[in-house]
Design an enzyme around this catalytic site. Sequence first.
Site: not given
Length: 283
Positions: A32, A145, A178, A202
């Site tokens: 996505y 993702k 992250e 990511l």
Amino acid sequence: MEIGFINGEFIDINKAVLPIDERGHQFGDGVYEVVKVYDSSPFLLDEHLLRLEKSASEIRINLPYTLHEVKKIIMDGLSLSQLQEAEIYFQVTRGIATRNHLFPKVPASFTMTIRPARIVLKQYYNDGISATLSNDERWTNCHIKSLNLLPNVIAKQKAFDSGYFEAILVTKDAYITEGTSSNIFVVKNNKLYTTPLTCNILPGITRAAVLAIAKEKQIIFKEESFSTTFLMDADEVFMTSTSVEILPICSVDHNLISNGKPGPITKSLYEAYSQLYSLKGVK
Ligand code: PDD
């Protein structure tokens, strides 16, 4: 007006459309993107489309449209919605087929929603937010993702339940990867640090934009792994994402970062980022 789109058709966002055997909700078998729209222009759209293409290719999904076609669907949806400030979510799944782990020979599904952008309180930018450290329990391909967000969702909810805005994910050897839905930066002695691009994080589009701004402003930056201790001792910490842009993190697990106020480098990067989206949109 909020808009939905599924496999070639714009629909009422609340219309029930998905067959039970859709692999997105059975396996999380898809990828996505989230794009923010400022003044009717989807910001950094090409970068998001390229990342979608990469994510899909990594999990061997053939996109059902060319990127040019996806762009047209987005722009048509946006003008239908008549929204000037919006958040566009789109996903591609491996399609609809009787449940079986093996890949089916069916076309991929493309769905999209267009809604008013989520509002992030001004106060968060002025005062900063608080975050908590949380074990990174995700798989080894976080550069994709993917729809599989269970560890992210659980860590975020746990953080929220304890009064924090974000959970910062930490490896077994105490390095920062992250946030649950953001990239993390720290400033120490006027240098900017962020976790390097490996399969552990990511490759954030906002992250890349921030590094480009830093370069332009001649702020020294290092894409280097850093530990929780380094983060706690930092002069400034901030998170980046499409939805929150650049948000100062002023305390972590109730320990203040420096004096507990947003720092000058965070502020100047935020200002430059805002100018970027005020000036340009679709390329
Ligand atoms: N999340 N890291 C993770 C795990 C993310 O989910 C996101 C974005 C980011 C930041 O990426 P970008 O700057 O390209 O938005 C980093 C989106 C916004 C979401 O899932 O809603």
